[in-house]
Design an enzyme around this catalytic site. Structure first.
Site: not given
Ligand code: NAP
Length: 291
Positions: A77, A114
């Site tokens: 992205k 998004d």
């Molecule tokens: P990302 O850039 O990889 O960021 C992951 C985030 O989750 C970071 O803040 C990470 O913290 C935190 N994290 C991961 N595992 C964790 C745990 N076990 N306990 C606490 N915090 C944890 O991913 P992203 O793109 O932001 O996506 C995040 C979530 O949103 C995912 O579940 C994804 O499926 C969802 N999402 C949904 C949509 C939708 O349309 N509904 C769209 C986009 C994303 P650290 O910085 O400490 O590693």
């Protein structure tokens, strides 16, 4: 003909897709192909697993119209910004990440659906308006960045960012505060006293909750102002956070609405077609039986 394929494929079929890695889990092909089929369009949407060092080559495929338009997912992205010509929307430039590319008159335009997808979801499903409110955002990754931007852009009064890696939350808070100097944006190291902040909305934009064993990292019961809760996670359908919020009688919704909204907005950007798109995508997901 394979009933899962949107249309009869022939020499006029137009190809759309998603670039990601990994990408096999993506629900986007299911959503877009269902609408192409419903609208009788000779188009197909595919998931392309792209190697990081070849993203530029993949983009040449859009420029030469081998692929008519794409979505971008993890981890592309941000990097995709290097290969497009223009980002028309201010807010998308601010977020610094795009999830949709449109080839119009031989120019590549980047969008982040998004952001409006999230805002539509909290409006439609929680009847929540951010202006003047305090919001707690869990996470500091790509999704949290889009969510926090959307909230600041919609005049949320105070945005609290909490993340497992606190430094990352501080970095995001500083970046946002530069962009929205009027807003009160703060990274918080602990959620122990979150009840005092009386957040009107809690958004889980972290990956915590994807696994059934993931805990809720604060005491939701202590929040006696009954905040609304939006969890971006949609698989599982109900994280522990959502279950707990619902059991306390709080308004709560999972991320399916945002997923569908961003997909429908991308579809409209590529095809100009809007009517019935979101509804068809929702219907497909309801029948898809994923848990
Ligand atoms: P990302 O850039 O990889 O960021 C992951 C985030 O989750 C970071 O803040 C990470 O913290 C935190 N994290 C991961 N595992 C964790 C745990 N076990 N306990 C606490 N915090 C944890 O991913 P992203 O793109 O932001 O996506 C995040 C979530 O949103 C995912 O579940 C994804 O499926 C969802 N999402 C949904 C949509 C939708 O349309 N509904 C769209 C986009 C994303 P650290 O910085 O400490 O590693």
């Amino acid at each position: 003909m394979n009933p899962k394929i949107s249309t009869l494929i022939d020499s006029s079929t137009q190809v759309y897709g998603v670039f990601g890695n990994p990408v096999s889990h993506s629900l986007s092909p299911l959503l877009h192909n269902a609408v192409f089929k419903e609208l009788g369009m000779n188009c197909i949407y595919l998931a392309f697993e792209i190697q990081e060092q070849t993203l530029g080559i993949a983009f040449e495929g859009i420029r030469s119209k081998i692929v008519r338009g794409v979505n971008l997912t993890i981890p592309f992205k941000e990097e995709a910004l290097n290969f497009i010509d223009e980002i028309p929307e201010d807010i998308d430039r601010g977020v610094g990440a795009i999830n949709t590319v449109v080839n119009k008159d031989d120019k590549l335009f980047g969008y982040n659906t998004d952001v409006p997808g999230f805002l539509q979801a909290i409006t439609n499903e929680l009847e929540f308006k951010p202006a003047g409110k305090t919001v707690l955002v869990l996470g500091a990754g790509g999704a949290a960045r889009a969510v926090a931007f959307a909230l600041a852009y919609s005049n949320a009064e105070r945005i609290l960012l909490s993340n497992r890696n606190f430094d990352r939350a501080v970095g995001l808070a500083e970046y946002l505060a530069d962009y929205f100097p009027e807003s009160d944006i703060e990274a918080i190291a602990s959620l122990d006293n979150i009840a005092k902040e009386k957040p009107a909305l809690i958004v889980n934009a972290s990956a915590c909750g994807l696994k059934g064993s993931d805990p809720v990292s604060f005491d939701l019961k202590a929040l006696n102002n009954a905040p609304s809760v939006y969890d971006l996670i949609y698989s599982p359908k109900e994280t522990k956070l959502l279950k707990e919020a619902k059991s306390l009688g709080f308004k709560a919704a999972n991320g399916l609405g945002m997923l569908v909204n961003q997909a429908a907005l991308s579809f409209t950007l590529w095809t100009g077609k809007k009517e019935g798109v979101r509804e068809k995508m929702l219907e497909v997901l309801k029948n898809a039986n994923h848990n």
